[in-house]
Design an enzyme around this catalytic site. Sequence first.
Site, PDB file in Angstrom:
ATOM      1  N   ARG A 197       4.699  10.967  -1.998  1.00 28.14           N
ATOM      2  CA  ARG A 197       4.650  10.783  -0.543  1.00 28.14           C
ATOM      3  C   ARG A 197       6.053  10.918   0.071  1.00 28.14           C
ATOM      4  O   ARG A 197       7.041  10.494  -0.523  1.00 28.14           O
ATOM      5  CB  ARG A 197       4.036   9.420  -0.189  1.00 28.14           C
ATOM      6  N   ASN A 218       8.078  -5.643  -1.072  1.00 30.20           N
ATOM      7  CA  ASN A 218       7.985  -4.516  -0.154  1.00 30.20           C
ATOM      8  C   ASN A 218       6.523  -4.478   0.277  1.00 30.20           C
ATOM      9  O   ASN A 218       5.668  -3.940  -0.425  1.00 30.20           O
ATOM     10  CB  ASN A 218       8.383  -3.205  -0.832  1.00 30.20           C
ATOM     11  N   TYR A 252      11.562   8.350   0.976  1.00 32.56           N
ATOM     12  CA  TYR A 252      11.541   7.471  -0.205  1.00 32.56           C
ATOM     13  C   TYR A 252      12.155   8.095  -1.450  1.00 32.56           C
ATOM     14  O   TYR A 252      12.202   7.451  -2.499  1.00 32.56           O
ATOM     15  CB  TYR A 252      10.092   7.047  -0.500  1.00 32.56           C
ATOM     16  N   ARG A 284       7.280   0.591  13.397  1.00 27.11           N
ATOM     17  CA  ARG A 284       7.871   0.062  12.149  1.00 27.11           C
ATOM     18  C   ARG A 284       9.056  -0.865  12.421  1.00 27.11           C
ATOM     19  O   ARG A 284       9.599  -1.470  11.500  1.00 27.11           O
ATOM     20  CB  ARG A 284       8.355   1.208  11.254  1.00 27.11           C
ATOM     21  N   ALA A 330       3.239  -0.938   4.692  1.00 29.44           N
ATOM     22  CA  ALA A 330       2.676  -0.920   6.050  1.00 29.44           C
ATOM     23  C   ALA A 330       2.207  -2.305   6.511  1.00 29.44           C
ATOM     24  O   ALA A 330       2.226  -2.607   7.716  1.00 29.44           O
ATOM     25  CB  ALA A 330       1.529   0.078   6.118  1.00 29.44           C
ATOM     26  N   PRO A 390       0.785  -1.234   0.000  1.00 32.09           N
ATOM     27  CA  PRO A 390       0.000   0.000   0.000  1.00 32.09           C
ATOM     28  C   PRO A 390       0.819   1.287   0.000  1.00 32.09           C
ATOM     29  O   PRO A 390       1.866   1.362   0.648  1.00 32.09           O
ATOM     30  CB  PRO A 390      -0.815  -0.102   1.295  1.00 32.09           C
ATOM     31  N   ASN A 391       0.296   2.236  -0.730  1.00 37.37           N
ATOM     32  CA  ASN A 391       0.817   3.611  -0.821  1.00 37.37           C
ATOM     33  C   ASN A 391       2.099   3.743  -1.641  1.00 37.37           C
ATOM     34  O   ASN A 391       2.558   4.848  -1.891  1.00 37.37           O
ATOM     35  CB  ASN A 391       1.022   4.231   0.575  1.00 37.37           C
ATOM     36  N   SER A 394      13.092   2.788   3.096  1.00 34.27           N
ATOM     37  CA  SER A 394      13.578   3.547   4.252  1.00 34.27           C
ATOM     38  C   SER A 394      14.196   2.582   5.267  1.00 34.27           C
ATOM     39  O   SER A 394      13.994   1.366   5.198  1.00 34.27           O
ATOM     40  CB  SER A 394      12.416   4.311   4.893  1.00 34.27           C
ATOM     41  N   HIS A 417       4.121  -4.647   8.986  1.00 37.13           N
ATOM     42  CA  HIS A 417       4.061  -4.506  10.446  1.00 37.13           C
ATOM     43  C   HIS A 417       2.753  -5.023  11.045  1.00 37.13           C
ATOM     44  O   HIS A 417       2.593  -5.042  12.259  1.00 37.13           O
ATOM     45  CB  HIS A 417       4.226  -3.019  10.829  1.00 37.13           C
ATOM     46  N   ASP A 466       1.420 -15.512   6.402  1.00 33.10           N
ATOM     47  CA  ASP A 466       1.015 -16.900   6.156  1.00 33.10           C
ATOM     48  C   ASP A 466       1.112 -17.246   4.674  1.00 33.10           C
ATOM     49  O   ASP A 466       1.545 -18.345   4.307  1.00 33.10           O
ATOM     50  CB  ASP A 466      -0.415 -17.137   6.667  1.00 33.10           C
ATOM     51  N   GLU A 503      12.855  -9.540   1.334  1.00 28.19           N
ATOM     52  CA  GLU A 503      12.051  -8.445   1.889  1.00 28.19           C
ATOM     53  C   GLU A 503      12.808  -7.141   1.663  1.00 28.19           C
ATOM     54  O   GLU A 503      14.023  -7.084   1.880  1.00 28.19           O
ATOM     55  CB  GLU A 503      11.862  -8.667   3.399  1.00 28.19           C
TER      56      GLU A 503
HETATM   57  C1  DQA Z   1       8.292   0.896   3.662  1.00 28.73           C
HETATM   58  C2  DQA Z   1       8.353   1.126   5.177  1.00 28.73           C
HETATM   59  C3  DQA Z   1       6.995   0.911   5.832  1.00 28.73           C
HETATM   60  O1  DQA Z   1       7.079   1.112   7.224  1.00 28.73           O
HETATM   61  C4  DQA Z   1       5.993   1.894   5.261  1.00 28.73           C
HETATM   62  O2  DQA Z   1       4.718   1.659   5.805  1.00 28.73           O
HETATM   63  C5  DQA Z   1       5.954   1.893   3.776  1.00 28.73           C
HETATM   64  C6  DQA Z   1       7.194   1.738   3.027  1.00 28.73           C
HETATM   65  C7  DQA Z   1       9.611   1.247   2.967  1.00 28.73           C
HETATM   66  O3  DQA Z   1       9.757   0.910   1.791  1.00 28.73           O
HETATM   67  O4  DQA Z   1      10.483   1.871   3.573  1.00 28.73           O
HETATM   68  O5  DQA Z   1       4.909   2.136   3.178  1.00 28.73           O
HETATM   69  O6  DQA Z   1       8.037  -0.469   3.425  1.00 28.73           O
END
Ligand code: DQA
Length: 149
Positions: A19, A75, A24, A112, A78, A11-12, A103, A81, A88, A99
């Site tokens: 953002r 990736n 990022y 986080r 969010a 997400p995002n 950031s 976490h 699963d 993974e």
């Molecule tokens: C993230 C770190 C996560 O905590 C955050 O919610 C993200 C991006 C990162 O790429 O640093 O959306 O996965």
Amino acid sequence: MNNKIIIINGPNLNLLGEREQSQYGSITLDKLKENCQKKSKDLGLLIEFAQSNVEGELVNLIQDSRKNFDGMIINAAAFTHTSVAIRDALSIFKKPIIEIHMSNIYKREEFRHKSLISDIVTGGIFGLGDEGYILAIISMHKLLNNEDK
Ligand code: DQA
């Protein structure tokens, strides 16, 4: 041939470039995809690059990937976490998983610092921005080639 990988973004991450540039950088998801495609092509890997904001869609994607891909770079953003469902699904994949976080999640808010997936993936990269994706592709290429031997 072990050369098909999927890169999954949570997400995002569709809003990269807009953002929190301090976390990022200014790269967009399209540009990131282009960079990943270029590096994969150089290494002879076939990649699919996906993004979803929806937890269930990500679970479906991870489940389906076990039939079609030899490795996964994720990736989970969010959901890293929070999502037992994604953890699963990843456990069922049974092939190399990297993974990634752009950031440094350990330098940020305490919520986080906990990843629900770190202990079931092959390895991880964090804090290196979009370059982390390129490093993950190089590592995945090595992991898949070693497995051939
Ligand atoms: C993230 C770190 C996560 O905590 C955050 O919610 C993200 C991006 C990162 O790429 O640093 O959306 O996965």
